[in-house]
Design an enzyme around this catalytic site. Sequence first.
Site, PDB file in Angstrom:
ATOM      1  N   SER A 240       0.831  -1.218   0.000  1.00 43.95           N
ATOM      2  CA  SER A 240       0.000   0.000   0.000  1.00 43.95           C
ATOM      3  C   SER A 240       0.861   1.263   0.000  1.00 43.95           C
ATOM      4  CB  SER A 240      -0.966   0.009   1.181  1.00 43.95           C
ATOM      5  OG  SER A 240      -0.279  -0.223   2.391  1.00 43.95           O
ATOM      6  N   HIS A 270      -2.143  -8.776   2.045  1.00 40.78           N
ATOM      7  CA  HIS A 270      -1.809  -7.511   2.715  1.00 40.78           C
ATOM      8  C   HIS A 270      -2.960  -7.159   3.668  1.00 40.78           C
ATOM      9  CE1 HIS A 270       0.125  -3.777   3.444  1.00 40.78           C
ATOM     10  NE2 HIS A 270      -0.236  -3.095   2.360  1.00 40.78           N
ATOM     11  N   HIS A 317       5.410 -12.501   7.744  1.00 40.17           N
ATOM     12  CA  HIS A 317       5.657 -11.116   7.288  1.00 40.17           C
ATOM     13  C   HIS A 317       6.853 -11.090   6.357  1.00 40.17           C
ATOM     14  CE1 HIS A 317       6.167  -6.748   7.381  1.00 40.17           C
ATOM     15  NE2 HIS A 317       4.899  -6.743   7.728  1.00 40.17           N
ATOM     16  N   ARG A 326       2.648  -4.262  16.644  1.00 35.20           N
ATOM     17  CA  ARG A 326       1.270  -3.775  16.458  1.00 35.20           C
ATOM     18  C   ARG A 326       0.288  -4.835  16.970  1.00 35.20           C
ATOM     19  NH1 ARG A 326       1.474  -2.672  10.161  1.00 35.20           N
ATOM     20  NH2 ARG A 326       2.284  -4.792  10.333  1.00 35.20           N
ATOM     21  N   ASP A 372      -2.585  -8.150  11.688  1.00 37.57           N
ATOM     22  CA  ASP A 372      -3.944  -8.541  11.320  1.00 37.57           C
ATOM     23  C   ASP A 372      -4.503  -9.690  12.160  1.00 37.57           C
ATOM     24  OD1 ASP A 372      -4.119  -6.659   9.183  1.00 37.57           O
ATOM     25  OD2 ASP A 372      -2.756  -7.933   8.057  1.00 37.57           O
TER      26      ASP A 372
HETATM   27  N1  CMX Z   1       0.764 -19.510   6.272  1.00 38.75           N
HETATM   28  C1  CMX Z   1       1.209 -20.440   5.389  1.00 38.75           C
HETATM   29  N2  CMX Z   1       2.284 -20.273   4.619  1.00 38.75           N
HETATM   30  C2  CMX Z   1       2.976 -19.128   4.757  1.00 38.75           C
HETATM   31  C3  CMX Z   1       2.598 -18.133   5.669  1.00 38.75           C
HETATM   32  C4  CMX Z   1       1.435 -18.336   6.441  1.00 38.75           C
HETATM   33  N3  CMX Z   1       0.968 -17.426   7.294  1.00 38.75           N
HETATM   34  N4  CMX Z   1       3.478 -17.113   5.583  1.00 38.75           N
HETATM   35  C5  CMX Z   1       4.370 -17.461   4.621  1.00 38.75           C
HETATM   36  N5  CMX Z   1       4.047 -18.666   4.119  1.00 38.75           N
HETATM   37  C6  CMX Z   1       4.684 -19.353   3.010  1.00 38.75           C
HETATM   38  C7  CMX Z   1       4.561 -18.495   1.754  1.00 38.75           C
HETATM   39  O1  CMX Z   1       3.272 -18.634   1.151  1.00 38.75           O
HETATM   40  C8  CMX Z   1       5.691 -19.052   0.905  1.00 38.75           C
HETATM   41  O2  CMX Z   1       5.248 -20.261   0.349  1.00 38.75           O
HETATM   42  P1  CMX Z   1       5.748 -20.739  -1.132  1.00 38.75           P
HETATM   43  O3  CMX Z   1       7.225 -20.947  -0.984  1.00 38.75           O
HETATM   44  O4  CMX Z   1       4.948 -21.970  -1.356  1.00 38.75           O
HETATM   45  O5  CMX Z   1       5.404 -19.615  -2.062  1.00 38.75           O
HETATM   46  C9  CMX Z   1       6.755 -19.346   1.954  1.00 38.75           C
HETATM   47  O6  CMX Z   1       6.065 -19.481   3.208  1.00 38.75           O
HETATM   48  C10 CMX Z   1       7.812 -18.268   2.081  1.00 38.75           C
HETATM   49  O7  CMX Z   1       7.153 -17.040   2.320  1.00 38.75           O
HETATM   50  P2  CMX Z   1       7.887 -15.892   3.168  1.00 38.75           P
HETATM   51  O8  CMX Z   1       9.125 -15.507   2.438  1.00 38.75           O
HETATM   52  O9  CMX Z   1       8.003 -16.282   4.591  1.00 38.75           O
HETATM   53  O10 CMX Z   1       6.791 -14.746   3.159  1.00 38.75           O
HETATM   54  P3  CMX Z   1       6.564 -13.617   2.055  1.00 38.75           P
HETATM   55  O11 CMX Z   1       7.491 -12.497   2.330  1.00 38.75           O
HETATM   56  O12 CMX Z   1       6.586 -14.185   0.678  1.00 38.75           O
HETATM   57  O13 CMX Z   1       5.060 -13.208   2.348  1.00 38.75           O
HETATM   58  C11 CMX Z   1       3.192 -12.714   3.693  1.00 38.75           C
HETATM   59  C12 CMX Z   1       4.699 -12.488   3.486  1.00 38.75           C
HETATM   60  C13 CMX Z   1       2.715 -11.745   4.775  1.00 38.75           C
HETATM   61  C14 CMX Z   1       2.459 -12.401   2.400  1.00 38.75           C
HETATM   62  C15 CMX Z   1       2.969 -14.186   4.124  1.00 38.75           C
HETATM   63  O14 CMX Z   1       3.584 -14.410   5.379  1.00 38.75           O
HETATM   64  C16 CMX Z   1       1.503 -14.549   4.211  1.00 38.75           C
HETATM   65  O15 CMX Z   1       0.914 -14.943   3.187  1.00 38.75           O
HETATM   66  N6  CMX Z   1       0.877 -14.429   5.428  1.00 38.75           N
HETATM   67  C17 CMX Z   1      -0.556 -14.660   5.562  1.00 38.75           C
HETATM   68  C18 CMX Z   1      -1.327 -13.443   5.055  1.00 38.75           C
HETATM   69  C19 CMX Z   1      -1.168 -12.260   5.984  1.00 38.75           C
HETATM   70  O16 CMX Z   1      -1.316 -12.385   7.188  1.00 38.75           O
HETATM   71  N7  CMX Z   1      -0.885 -11.093   5.410  1.00 38.75           N
HETATM   72  C20 CMX Z   1      -0.830  -9.825   6.186  1.00 38.75           C
HETATM   73  C21 CMX Z   1       0.586  -9.299   6.395  1.00 38.75           C
HETATM   74  C22 CMX Z   1       0.572  -7.984   7.141  1.00 38.75           C
HETATM   75  C23 CMX Z   1      -0.088  -6.919   6.315  1.00 38.75           C
HETATM   76  O17 CMX Z   1       0.472  -6.515   5.275  1.00 38.75           O
HETATM   77  O18 CMX Z   1      -1.206  -6.501   6.651  1.00 38.75           O
END
Ligand code: CMX
Length: 434
Positions: A240, A270, A317, A326, A372
Amino acid sequence: MVSLKEKLFEKIEAHRPRTTRLLKEFGEVKVGEVTISQVIGGMRSVKSLTTDISYLDPMEGIRFRGFTIPEVLEKLPPAEGGEMPLVEAFFYLLLTGDVPNKEEAESVAKEFNDRKMVPEYVFDVLKAMPKDSHPMAMLSAAVVSMQRESVFVQKYNEGIHKNDYWDSTYEDALNLLAKLPQIAAFIYRWKYKEGDIIAPDPHLDMGANFAHMMGIAKPYDDVARMYFLLHSDHESGNVSAHTGHLVASALSDIYYANSAMLNGLAGPLHGLANQEVLRWLQGVMDQMGGKVPTEDEMKKFVWETLNSGQVIPGFGHAVLRKTDPRYSAQRGFCLKHLPDYPLFKYVDVLYNVVPPILVEQGKAKNPWPNVDAQSGVIQWYYGLTEYDFYTVLFGVGRALGVCANIVWDRALGYPLERPKSLTTDMLEAIAGIK
Ligand code: CMX
């Protein structure tokens, strides 16, 4: 007393030579290197943005203008009769880097109040949208519909000097921020409360007025203040904030930039994760018949989600490598105001269960909860159970940080953003396999 705008101008004049010197004398100094995994993998950790408004340390979490969340909550003047600071005081801090005194904070609150009249056509735009439109689509449409109000566009068309762009951008920023709570509350009551709209109260600060227009009693005013503050900024690289900055770098005005930033926030990876957490928890609750699951029962639900190829919302994250402060701040609020609430207990069970499972699964780099994971529970407790509205609350807060950043982008003359892309052939050549 010096006004916020005068104070900001002093800060801008003091800061400009620092940026100029870095560019002129040290422009060729290397900041880092970029690997193929970063080029393909969403530019993780590539140091390529500048902001002084907040900084995210992976282990410590966010600092706003150098202050941690507990420091911000302690230092800023609280709202009358509340325990949380005035949102307007916090915006003063984001914009200037200085902690305002009570008088300065109240003058910003007054300034917001003077600008908060939402043009009637915005409500017409919202009413014309199908009622089942997502609230984030409605918020984004409402914001972009006000683009015709932009003072920056008017001044730009008159041919003002580049050095003065920040001034009309500041006007746009305050005009937009002052209106967002009413627009958000309108969307809520239009969509979920049969259009029974509550008019704003000209005497209330941003948080209290939002609670009033939502029709939710105290201490929801403090909840609103805490939400807007906690969600405001997370340095520049998140989707964002980055989108807001990127769009504004084309000299698109505050309205275009914030509408775009909201569209990025509306993704489930996000800001939409706060609604997804509640949706996920409700699914568990339904299956448990409302009973708080044991850790073993919760583990089963977590593994089911992971094994079906989905993420656990509210965990992980891209930058943080510990529990999000937070999250902790909101948890502290829950412990004080709703310690025995079943949904809060659910979240606490999740806190114990999810991180070890994510570690065992071995994919997520950060197994800890993010902002979140906790935020929907508080909203639910105060009666806001329409969880697809939650990201709107995030959006109103995030606009504070995005607007402060865009004003500074203009003040320091940050240019059009334009990174370079390569083809897969080129990457293979760099890797030495072609
Ligand atoms: N549950 C399951 N798998 C997860 C996970 C979770 N909460 N967090 C990361 N992973 C997985 C990723 O999907 C990725 O899988 P692949 O290798 O199959 O693609 C792997 O772990 C590596 O990811 P990462 O490097 O740890 O995380 P990213 O930097 O790519 O992504 C985020 C970060 C937040 C998108 C991810 O942790 C996620 O999807 N979390 C759940 C959604 C969420 O809570 N988002 C809100 C974040 C805060 C915000 O912006 O508001």
